[in-house]
Motif scaffolding. Structure first.
Motif, mmCIF file in Angstrom:
data_model
loop_
_atom_site.group_PDB
_atom_site.id
_atom_site.type_symbol
_atom_site.label_atom_id
_atom_site.label_comp_id
_atom_site.label_asym_id
_atom_site.label_seq_id
_atom_site.Cartn_x
_atom_site.Cartn_y
_atom_site.Cartn_z
ATOM 1 N N GLY A 73 0.997 -1.296 -0.020
ATOM 2 C CA GLY A 73 -0.062 -0.105 -0.070
ATOM 3 C C GLY A 73 1.057 1.292 -0.154
ATOM 4 O O GLY A 73 0.732 2.055 -0.741
ATOM 5 N N MET A 74 1.887 1.154 1.012
ATOM 6 C CA MET A 74 2.806 2.300 0.789
ATOM 7 C C MET A 74 3.553 2.434 -0.689
ATOM 8 O O MET A 74 3.803 3.777 -1.027
ATOM 9 N N LEU A 75 3.814 1.461 -1.055
ATOM 10 C CA LEU A 75 4.643 1.502 -2.302
ATOM 11 C C LEU A 75 3.653 2.258 -3.346
ATOM 12 O O LEU A 75 4.149 2.743 -4.242
ATOM 13 N N SER A 76 2.239 1.668 -3.496
ATOM 14 C CA SER A 76 1.257 2.154 -4.362
ATOM 15 C C SER A 76 1.299 3.882 -4.216
ATOM 16 O O SER A 76 1.140 4.384 -5.129
ATOM 17 N N GLU A 77 1.260 4.270 -2.941
ATOM 18 C CA GLU A 77 1.153 5.872 -2.721
ATOM 19 C C GLU A 77 2.597 6.454 -3.457
ATOM 20 O O GLU A 77 2.537 7.526 -3.842
ATOM 21 N N VAL A 78 3.561 5.797 -3.267
ATOM 22 C CA VAL A 78 4.886 6.193 -3.741
ATOM 23 C C VAL A 78 4.730 6.450 -5.551
ATOM 24 O O VAL A 78 5.108 7.356 -6.046
ATOM 25 N N VAL A 79 4.446 5.229 -6.004
ATOM 26 C CA VAL A 79 3.809 5.286 -7.247
ATOM 27 C C VAL A 79 3.018 6.355 -7.662
ATOM 28 O O VAL A 79 3.253 7.020 -8.638
ATOM 29 N N ARG A 80 1.959 6.594 -6.996
ATOM 30 C CA ARG A 80 1.015 7.598 -7.314
ATOM 31 C C ARG A 80 1.625 8.826 -7.085
ATOM 32 O O ARG A 80 1.662 9.860 -8.178
ATOM 33 N N SER A 81 2.705 9.343 -6.061
ATOM 34 C CA SER A 81 3.208 10.479 -6.175
ATOM 35 C C SER A 81 4.245 10.717 -7.070
ATOM 36 O O SER A 81 4.236 11.899 -7.500
ATOM 37 N N ARG A 82 4.811 9.873 -7.559
ATOM 38 C CA ARG A 82 5.800 9.922 -8.686
ATOM 39 C C ARG A 82 5.158 9.853 -9.973
ATOM 40 O O ARG A 82 5.743 10.575 -11.178
ATOM 41 N N THR A 83 4.092 9.307 -10.496
ATOM 42 C CA THR A 83 3.496 9.171 -11.819
ATOM 43 C C THR A 83 2.156 10.067 -11.861
ATOM 44 O O THR A 83 1.793 10.274 -13.098
ATOM 45 N N GLY A 84 1.453 10.194 -10.791
ATOM 46 C CA GLY A 84 0.132 10.976 -11.079
ATOM 47 C C GLY A 84 -1.018 10.091 -11.146
ATOM 48 O O GLY A 84 -2.063 10.376 -11.493
ATOM 49 N N GLY A 85 -0.491 8.650 -11.116
ATOM 50 C CA GLY A 85 -1.722 7.511 -11.495
ATOM 51 C C GLY A 85 -1.153 6.313 -10.597
ATOM 52 O O GLY A 85 -0.277 6.288 -9.907
ATOM 53 N N PRO A 86 -1.982 5.231 -11.083
ATOM 54 C CA PRO A 86 -1.804 4.056 -10.501
ATOM 55 C C PRO A 86 -0.431 3.164 -10.881
ATOM 56 O O PRO A 86 -0.105 2.197 -10.291
ATOM 57 N N GLY A 87 -0.087 3.554 -11.996
ATOM 58 C CA GLY A 87 1.080 2.741 -12.193
ATOM 59 C C GLY A 87 0.759 2.040 -13.490
ATOM 60 O O GLY A 87 -0.516 2.125 -13.996
ATOM 61 N N PRO A 88 1.431 1.344 -14.050
ATOM 62 C CA PRO A 88 1.420 0.560 -15.239
ATOM 63 C C PRO A 88 0.140 -0.485 -15.219
ATOM 64 O O PRO A 88 0.181 -1.068 -14.167
ATOM 65 N N ALA A 89 -0.500 -0.601 -16.226
ATOM 66 C CA ALA A 89 -1.552 -1.573 -16.128
ATOM 67 C C ALA A 89 -1.045 -2.896 -16.139
ATOM 68 O O ALA A 89 -1.839 -3.797 -15.691
ATOM 69 N N ASP A 90 0.321 -3.073 -16.697
ATOM 70 C CA ASP A 90 0.746 -4.572 -16.752
ATOM 71 C C ASP A 90 1.425 -4.914 -15.771
ATOM 72 O O ASP A 90 2.422 -5.825 -15.614
ATOM 73 N N TYR A 91 1.525 -4.226 -14.583
ATOM 74 C CA TYR A 91 2.182 -4.319 -13.475
ATOM 75 C C TYR A 91 2.208 -5.737 -13.089
ATOM 76 O O TYR A 91 1.103 -6.319 -13.006
ATOM 77 N N HIS A 92 3.259 -6.352 -12.410
ATOM 78 C CA HIS A 92 3.158 -7.723 -12.233
ATOM 79 C C HIS A 92 3.884 -7.862 -10.659
ATOM 80 O O HIS A 92 4.871 -7.595 -10.431
ATOM 81 N N TYR A 93 3.036 -8.753 -10.009
ATOM 82 C CA TYR A 93 3.648 -9.063 -8.465
ATOM 83 C C TYR A 93 3.702 -10.551 -8.422
ATOM 84 O O TYR A 93 2.842 -11.458 -8.996
ATOM 85 N N ALA A 94 4.763 -10.925 -8.086
ATOM 86 C CA ALA A 94 5.163 -12.618 -8.204
ATOM 87 C C ALA A 94 5.628 -12.949 -6.762
ATOM 88 O O ALA A 94 6.499 -12.165 -5.902
ATOM 89 N N VAL A 95 4.828 -13.995 -6.084
ATOM 90 C CA VAL A 95 5.127 -14.411 -4.847
ATOM 91 C C VAL A 95 6.256 -15.555 -5.178
ATOM 92 O O VAL A 95 6.006 -16.534 -6.134
#
Length: 176
Positions: A73-95
């Motif tokens: 959640g914190m990283l999402s806010e960093v992305v928002r502050s740096r890009t003005g949006g939620p970030g790339p639509a093709d973002y990938h989270y891998a466990v």
């Protein structure tokens, strides 16, 4: 022992070529790996990632815990502050979890694990602590419930004996 003098020496070697100088805060591979702190399982080495290609979150067992979700959640806010949006639509989270993980030793300490996962001790079976394949599936499902629609989530298990990964959950887009 690797002391600070040795670390400074190694860092000087790293810094000497300047390859880090043009890296951006956002990973150029649109990838976040959630992995274990086990020194045998460094995600960058295991997956052949270069500096700046992925964000890496490491914790005991490579598990998706409440703390992991807060970090995301914190990283999402960093992305928002740096890009003005939620970030790339093709973002990938891998466990990325692995065989022979030390978290299995903690099964003998249910109170500790219950606190780690923020669940009652009676709910630990659902976390599949002793089975990395099942644990990856559990954690991918948690991410699918928590992450924004449109991103991809996958789950991998690294075999410490062979050095190979198994794709347990292929990349799938999170539905709305």
């Amino acid at each position: 022992m690797i002391d600070t003098d040795e670390l400074v020496k190694r860092n000087a070697g790293f810094a000497s070529d300047g390859s880090f100088a043009h890296l951006k805060l956002m990973p150029r591979g649109s990838l976040t790996i959630i992995g274990c702190v086990d020194p045998r399982v460094d995600p960058s080495d295991v997956l052949g990632l270069k500096l700046g290609e992925a964000a890496v979150i490491r914790n005991v067992g490579g598990r998706v815990t409440p703390a992991t979700l807060r970090t995301l959640g914190m990283l999402s806010e960093v992305v928002r502050s740096r890009t003005g949006g939620p970030g790339p639509a093709d973002y990938h989270y891998a466990v990325l979890q692995h065989t022979d993980c030390g978290i299995t030793d903690l099964a003998a300490f249910p109170e500790l694990l219950a606190d780690y996962f923020d669940v009652p001790a009676s709910g630990l079976d659902a976390k599949a602590v002793t089975d990395p394949v099942a644990a990856v599936r559990v954690d991918v499902e948690i991410l699918k419930r928590d992450l924004r629609a449109g991103v991809f989530v996958s789950g991998l298990v690294y075999d410490v004996a062979t050095g190979l990964i198994d794709v347990v959950v292929p990349p799938a887009r999170v539905e709305a």
